[in-house]
Motif scaffolding. Structure first.
Motif, PDB file in Angstrom:
ATOM      1  N   GLN A 242       0.837  -1.223   0.000  1.00  0.00           N
ATOM      2  CA  GLN A 242       0.000   0.000   0.000  1.00  0.00           C
ATOM      3  C   GLN A 242       0.868   1.269   0.000  1.00  0.00           C
ATOM      4  OE1 GLN A 242      -2.392  -0.110   3.537  1.00  0.00           O
ATOM      5  NE2 GLN A 242      -3.713  -1.742   2.761  1.00  0.00           N
ATOM      6  N   ILE A 243       0.334   2.305  -0.638  1.00  0.00           N
ATOM      7  CA  ILE A 243       0.967   3.630  -0.538  1.00  0.00           C
ATOM      8  C   ILE A 243      -0.135   4.625  -0.184  1.00  0.00           C
ATOM      9  CG2 ILE A 243       2.354   5.416  -1.690  1.00  0.00           C
ATOM     10  CD1 ILE A 243       3.186   3.341  -3.768  1.00  0.00           C
ATOM     11  N   GLU A 244       0.128   5.441   0.813  1.00  0.00           N
ATOM     12  CA  GLU A 244      -0.868   6.455   1.201  1.00  0.00           C
ATOM     13  C   GLU A 244      -0.969   7.519   0.103  1.00  0.00           C
ATOM     14  OE1 GLU A 244      -2.804   6.706   3.860  1.00  0.00           O
ATOM     15  OE2 GLU A 244      -2.049   4.836   4.713  1.00  0.00           O
ATOM     16  N   PRO A 245      -2.196   7.933  -0.251  1.00  0.00           N
ATOM     17  CA  PRO A 245      -2.354   8.980  -1.279  1.00  0.00           C
ATOM     18  C   PRO A 245      -1.591  10.262  -0.940  1.00  0.00           C
ATOM     19  CG  PRO A 245      -4.466   7.995  -0.758  1.00  0.00           C
ATOM     20  CD  PRO A 245      -3.484   7.427   0.216  1.00  0.00           C
ATOM     21  N   LEU A 246      -1.549  10.610   0.369  1.00  0.00           N
ATOM     22  CA  LEU A 246      -0.831  11.830   0.770  1.00  0.00           C
ATOM     23  C   LEU A 246       0.657  11.737   0.393  1.00  0.00           C
ATOM     24  CD1 LEU A 246      -0.771  14.574   2.317  1.00  0.00           C
ATOM     25  CD2 LEU A 246      -0.164  13.254   4.360  1.00  0.00           C
ATOM     26  N   ASN A 247       1.227  10.554   0.565  1.00  0.00           N
ATOM     27  CA  ASN A 247       2.641  10.362   0.241  1.00  0.00           C
ATOM     28  C   ASN A 247       2.893  10.587  -1.257  1.00  0.00           C
ATOM     29  OD1 ASN A 247       2.364   9.534   2.839  1.00  0.00           O
ATOM     30  ND2 ASN A 247       3.256   7.511   2.576  1.00  0.00           N
ATOM     31  N   ILE A 248       1.994  10.052  -2.063  1.00  0.00           N
ATOM     32  CA  ILE A 248       2.112  10.224  -3.526  1.00  0.00           C
ATOM     33  C   ILE A 248       2.029  11.708  -3.862  1.00  0.00           C
ATOM     34  CG2 ILE A 248       1.034   9.724  -5.770  1.00  0.00           C
ATOM     35  CD1 ILE A 248      -0.066   7.115  -4.508  1.00  0.00           C
ATOM     36  N   LEU A 249       1.052  12.369  -3.244  1.00  0.00           N
ATOM     37  CA  LEU A 249       0.817  13.787  -3.522  1.00  0.00           C
ATOM     38  C   LEU A 249       2.029  14.645  -3.151  1.00  0.00           C
ATOM     39  CD1 LEU A 249      -1.676  15.460  -4.492  1.00  0.00           C
ATOM     40  CD2 LEU A 249      -2.008  16.062  -2.095  1.00  0.00           C
ATOM     41  N   VAL A 250       2.573  14.407  -1.972  1.00  0.00           N
ATOM     42  CA  VAL A 250       3.708  15.215  -1.504  1.00  0.00           C
ATOM     43  C   VAL A 250       4.907  15.044  -2.442  1.00  0.00           C
ATOM     44  CG1 VAL A 250       5.440  15.437   0.336  1.00  0.00           C
ATOM     45  CG2 VAL A 250       3.015  15.319   0.921  1.00  0.00           C
ATOM     46  N   PHE A 251       5.264  13.802  -2.739  1.00  0.00           N
ATOM     47  CA  PHE A 251       6.427  13.555  -3.591  1.00  0.00           C
ATOM     48  C   PHE A 251       6.227  14.126  -5.002  1.00  0.00           C
ATOM     49  CE2 PHE A 251       7.579   9.700  -0.797  1.00  0.00           C
ATOM     50  CZ  PHE A 251       8.520  10.430  -0.099  1.00  0.00           C
ATOM     51  N   LEU A 252       5.027  13.907  -5.560  1.00  0.00           N
ATOM     52  CA  LEU A 252       4.766  14.423  -6.917  1.00  0.00           C
ATOM     53  C   LEU A 252       4.811  15.948  -6.946  1.00  0.00           C
ATOM     54  CD1 LEU A 252       1.926  12.206  -8.452  1.00  0.00           C
ATOM     55  CD2 LEU A 252       4.317  12.310  -9.137  1.00  0.00           C
ATOM     56  N   ALA A 253       4.169  16.563  -5.936  1.00  0.00           N
ATOM     57  CA  ALA A 253       4.109  18.030  -5.906  1.00  0.00           C
ATOM     58  C   ALA A 253       5.517  18.627  -5.797  1.00  0.00           C
ATOM     59  CB  ALA A 253       3.240  18.491  -4.735  1.00  0.00           C
ATOM     60  N   VAL A 254       6.311  18.102  -4.868  1.00  0.00           N
ATOM     61  CA  VAL A 254       7.677  18.635  -4.687  1.00  0.00           C
ATOM     62  C   VAL A 254       8.488  18.431  -5.970  1.00  0.00           C
ATOM     63  CG1 VAL A 254       9.863  18.351  -3.438  1.00  0.00           C
ATOM     64  CG2 VAL A 254       7.704  18.337  -2.184  1.00  0.00           C
ATOM     65  N   GLY A 255       8.416  17.223  -6.533  1.00  0.00           N
ATOM     66  CA  GLY A 255       9.189  16.907  -7.743  1.00  0.00           C
ATOM     67  C   GLY A 255       8.826  17.793  -8.913  1.00  0.00           C
ATOM     68  N   ILE A 256       7.526  17.973  -9.136  1.00  0.00           N
ATOM     69  CA  ILE A 256       7.082  18.752 -10.301  1.00  0.00           C
ATOM     70  C   ILE A 256       7.398  20.234 -10.098  1.00  0.00           C
ATOM     71  CG2 ILE A 256       5.046  19.512 -11.614  1.00  0.00           C
ATOM     72  CD1 ILE A 256       3.901  16.645 -11.117  1.00  0.00           C
ATOM     73  N   ILE A 257       7.056  20.769  -8.913  1.00  0.00           N
ATOM     74  CA  ILE A 257       7.288  22.200  -8.670  1.00  0.00           C
ATOM     75  C   ILE A 257       8.779  22.528  -8.798  1.00  0.00           C
ATOM     76  CG2 ILE A 257       7.212  24.036  -6.903  1.00  0.00           C
ATOM     77  CD1 ILE A 257       4.529  22.694  -5.960  1.00  0.00           C
ATOM     78  N   CYS A 258       9.622  21.722  -8.193  1.00  0.00           N
ATOM     79  CA  CYS A 258      11.066  21.997  -8.241  1.00  0.00           C
ATOM     80  C   CYS A 258      11.602  21.899  -9.674  1.00  0.00           C
ATOM     81  CB  CYS A 258      11.826  21.041  -7.334  1.00  0.00           C
ATOM     82  SG  CYS A 258      11.559  21.394  -5.601  1.00  0.00           S
ATOM     83  N   ALA A 259      11.093  20.932 -10.435  1.00  0.00           N
ATOM     84  CA  ALA A 259      11.569  20.794 -11.824  1.00  0.00           C
ATOM     85  C   ALA A 259      11.172  22.011 -12.655  1.00  0.00           C
ATOM     86  CB  ALA A 259      11.005  19.519 -12.436  1.00  0.00           C
ATOM     87  N   VAL A 260       9.956  22.483 -12.456  1.00  0.00           N
ATOM     88  CA  VAL A 260       9.497  23.663 -13.218  1.00  0.00           C
ATOM     89  C   VAL A 260      10.319  24.889 -12.820  1.00  0.00           C
ATOM     90  CG1 VAL A 260       7.543  25.235 -13.584  1.00  0.00           C
ATOM     91  CG2 VAL A 260       7.162  22.769 -13.587  1.00  0.00           C
ATOM     92  N   VAL A 261      10.525  25.069 -11.512  1.00  0.00           N
ATOM     93  CA  VAL A 261      11.330  26.207 -11.038  1.00  0.00           C
ATOM     94  C   VAL A 261      12.754  26.102 -11.615  1.00  0.00           C
ATOM     95  CG1 VAL A 261      12.362  27.303  -9.002  1.00  0.00           C
ATOM     96  CG2 VAL A 261       9.974  26.596  -8.950  1.00  0.00           C
ATOM     97  N   GLY A 262      13.301  24.899 -11.612  1.00  0.00           N
ATOM     98  CA  GLY A 262      14.651  24.676 -12.153  1.00  0.00           C
ATOM     99  C   GLY A 262      14.743  25.048 -13.620  1.00  0.00           C
ATOM    100  N   ALA A 263      13.730  24.641 -14.394  1.00  0.00           N
ATOM    101  CA  ALA A 263      13.728  24.945 -15.836  1.00  0.00           C
ATOM    102  C   ALA A 263      13.692  26.458 -16.051  1.00  0.00           C
ATOM    103  CB  ALA A 263      12.539  24.280 -16.509  1.00  0.00           C
ATOM    104  N   VAL A 264      12.847  27.142 -15.285  1.00  0.00           N
ATOM    105  CA  VAL A 264      12.729  28.603 -15.423  1.00  0.00           C
ATOM    106  C   VAL A 264      14.057  29.275 -15.034  1.00  0.00           C
ATOM    107  CG1 VAL A 264      11.541  30.672 -14.542  1.00  0.00           C
ATOM    108  CG2 VAL A 264      10.234  28.610 -15.073  1.00  0.00           C
ATOM    109  N   LEU A 265      14.645  28.824 -13.935  1.00  0.00           N
ATOM    110  CA  LEU A 265      15.925  29.400 -13.481  1.00  0.00           C
ATOM    111  C   LEU A 265      17.012  29.224 -14.545  1.00  0.00           C
ATOM    112  CD1 LEU A 265      16.174  28.180  -9.763  1.00  0.00           C
ATOM    113  CD2 LEU A 265      15.945  30.531 -10.537  1.00  0.00           C
TER     114      LEU A 265
END
Lengths: 290, 268
Positions: free
Chosen positions: B237-260
């Motif tokens: 099992q994986i908790e939905p919150l865990n999926i959400l946190v990891f995906l959100a951090v990964g995507i936001i940081c990648a987008v910020v990185g691309a812009v930078l």
């Protein structure tokens, strides 16, 4: 169409005004030298032209395209070489060539150039000497037949033999219609191959002239030898400066017309001998830095 | 972009191979050890019961299923700390070298002088990193299948698939932060030091949160809380919150990185 048109380019790093409002144009097919000592702003200007740095203000048009907005399109027609060119040390020269062939979409690489430069492209870049690294850099800059070459001190650290070799290649490229923009602090290099020169000082252009015009700048060194007293005070006037005083004579620098000084010197019965030399490009160049 | 993407993967194939050899060696060792451990279960259980329970909880180690299934044994021995360490080193070394390493070495000028936009350079580096991470996780985690067959050990492949998904999400978030800092800094050492430091702090937060009730909320600031390996590999099992946190951090940081990376000045 101008090959390069730069208007009021400014690039500051904090309080440092690396490039401070420069404007110039380079004609197609011209070899333009970009001269200045270290820290004059040459590399910063080139990095702005290559879109490595974003200008604070100003506009850079290269081959009719905006160097910032159309950077990707523009680079299809640009060749770039830096004096401190870096490679992937674990790749061979051939791997670098093949990699850029694929990126640039070139079907076949002109092996003649590598042969002409006597470069073994099977060797790993990490094992190449600085001269051979520069040769590889030149091949990579020229391999896609660019319309414009931007070279940042391309012969930095090379021996005179290899320097001359590169000058010959650049002259050949210019003869085939390419425009070349090269920075240097090597005056002899600029004198040898450039049509015009921009002289940069503290981020500003202090001169933009043809090499011939600069050479024609009338700066002379006159050695005057006397018997007895040397009339130093009477000779050093407007347009005439003292370089040095030695036993029985003076070395004078004259800017512009030499006639008034020669007339004055001729009036001295104690004048024993006279020696006049024409200033070299280096001396003319140094005038801009005094 | 495809050329750079493929070349980057090719350039990293040897380091990927080394990481795989290390992780598969450990998997092999643990799978091979498991039958013996099961035989010694009673004695070992008595020994483990004497361990401080708070400490076991702090490290998220459960011996409840430790001797019953390969999944429980692998959770306690491998996925609790060893596998994350190998994975973090792989992700950090790749992301720090991807852009900051190129700037530091001066090779970024070779790329920037080509007719390829900065965004495409970033994306090529980003997606080759994702492929390398997926390859590492898939091969290292699924090496358990042939090795379990070889040593005649029962296993549940679906649990290892769930563990791989959780592991990927964990790696994805760290990779996003690494790529963001790699796009911002010009030194790979700085990137590795900062991300490494942040992860150590996160690990400590998760650890401290279990010591005292008043510190309990600290765990929400730690990736190691959301990296619930026990639930993934033992309970599938994986908790939905865990999926959400990891995906959100990964995507936001990648987008910020691309812009930078697109906006920044690059001077080697």
């Amino acid at each position: 169409m101008k090959a390069i048109r730069i208007e009021n380019l400014k690039k500051y790093f904090g309080q440092t005004r690396a490039v401070d409002g420069i404007s110039f144009e380079v004609e197609e097919g011209e070899i333009m030298g970009f001269l200045g000592p270290n820290g004059a702003g040459k590399t910063t200007t080139i990095r702005c032209m290559m879109d490595f740095l974003h200008p604070d203000t100003g506009k850079i048009d290269i081959l009719g395209l905006d160097a910032q907005k159309d950077s990707e399109k523009l680079k299809r027609d640009l060749g770039f070489l830096s004096g401190e060119v870096a490679f992937y040390n674990s790749w061979t020269g051939a791997e670098h060539i093949s990699f850029l062939e694929k990126i640039k979409g070139i079907s076949s690489f002109d092996e003649e150039l590598a042969a002409k430069l006597k470069l073994d492209i099977r060797k790993k870049a990490g094992t190449l000497s600085s001269g051979n690294r520069q040769k590889l850099g030149l091949i990579l800059a020229l391999m896609h037949q660019p319309k414009l070459l931007i070279l940042d001190e391309p012969t930095l650290g090379l021996d005179p033999l290899l320097q001359n070799y590169i000058y010959e290649i650049l002259k050949g490229e210019a003869a085939s219609g390419k425009t070349i923009f090269m920075s240097s602090h090597n005056l002899a290099e600029v004198e040898k191959i450039c049509d015009r020169v921009i002289i940069l000082k503290e981020g500003k252009i202090v001169a933009l002239e043809s090499i011939n015009a600069i050479k024609r700048k009338r700066i002379y060194t006159i050695y005057a030898y006397f018997e007895g007293k040397v009339p130093k005070e009477e000779l050093v006037t407007d347009g005439v400066s003292l370089i040095e005083e030695f036993s029985g004579g003076l070395a004078l620098r004259v800017k512009g017309d030499t006639k008034p000084l020669l007339k004055k010197l001729a009036s001295y019965e104690s004048l024993k001998d006279l020696e006049i030399t024409h200033a070299g490009l280096e001396e003319v160049f140094m005038e801009f830095y005094r | 972009m495809l050329t750079l993407f493929l070349k980057t993967i090719k350039n990293n194939r040897f380091s990927l191979l080394i990481y795989l050899v290390i992780s598969i060696s450990f998997v092999w060792m643990y799978v091979a050890l498991f039958p013996t451990m099961q035989e010694q279960a009673e004695k070992l259980k008595q020994a483990f019961e004497s361990y401080p329970q708070a400490l076991m909880k702090a490290f998220n180690i459960s011996f409840e299923n430790f001797f019953d299934t390969l999944q429980g044994f692998m959770a306690g021995e491998y996925f609790s700390l060893l596998w994350p360490i190998i994975m973090i080193i792989l992700v950090l070394s790749y992301s720090a070298s991807a852009i900051a390493g190129e700037i530091e070495a001066g090779t970024i000028e070779l790329l920037l002088a080509q007719p390829i936009s900065r965004l495409k350079i970033f994306l090529a580096k980003y997606f080759s990193g994702i492929v390398i991470i997926v390859a590492f996780i898939a091969i290292s985690n699924f090496s358990v299948v042939p090795l379990a067959v070889l040593h005649n050990v029962d296993y549940k492949p679906e649990n290892f698939l769930t563990m791989s998904i959780l592991g990927f999400l964990f790696a994805f978030a760290i990779f996003g932060i690494g790529m963001m800092l790699s796009a911002f800094f010009s030194s790979k050492g700085k990137v590795a030091a900062i991300v490494g430091g942040v992860l150590i702090i996160m690990y400590a937060l998760n650890l401290f949160s279990s010591f005292k009730e008043s510190l309990d909320k600290l765990k929400y600031a730690s990736f190691f809380y959301y990296y619930d390996f026990n639930k993934a590999v033992v309970n599938n099992q994986i908790e939905p919150l865990n999926i959400l946190v990891f995906l959100a951090v990964g995507i936001i940081c990648a987008v910020v990185g691309a812009v930078l990376f697109v906006k920044r000045d690059i001077a080697t």
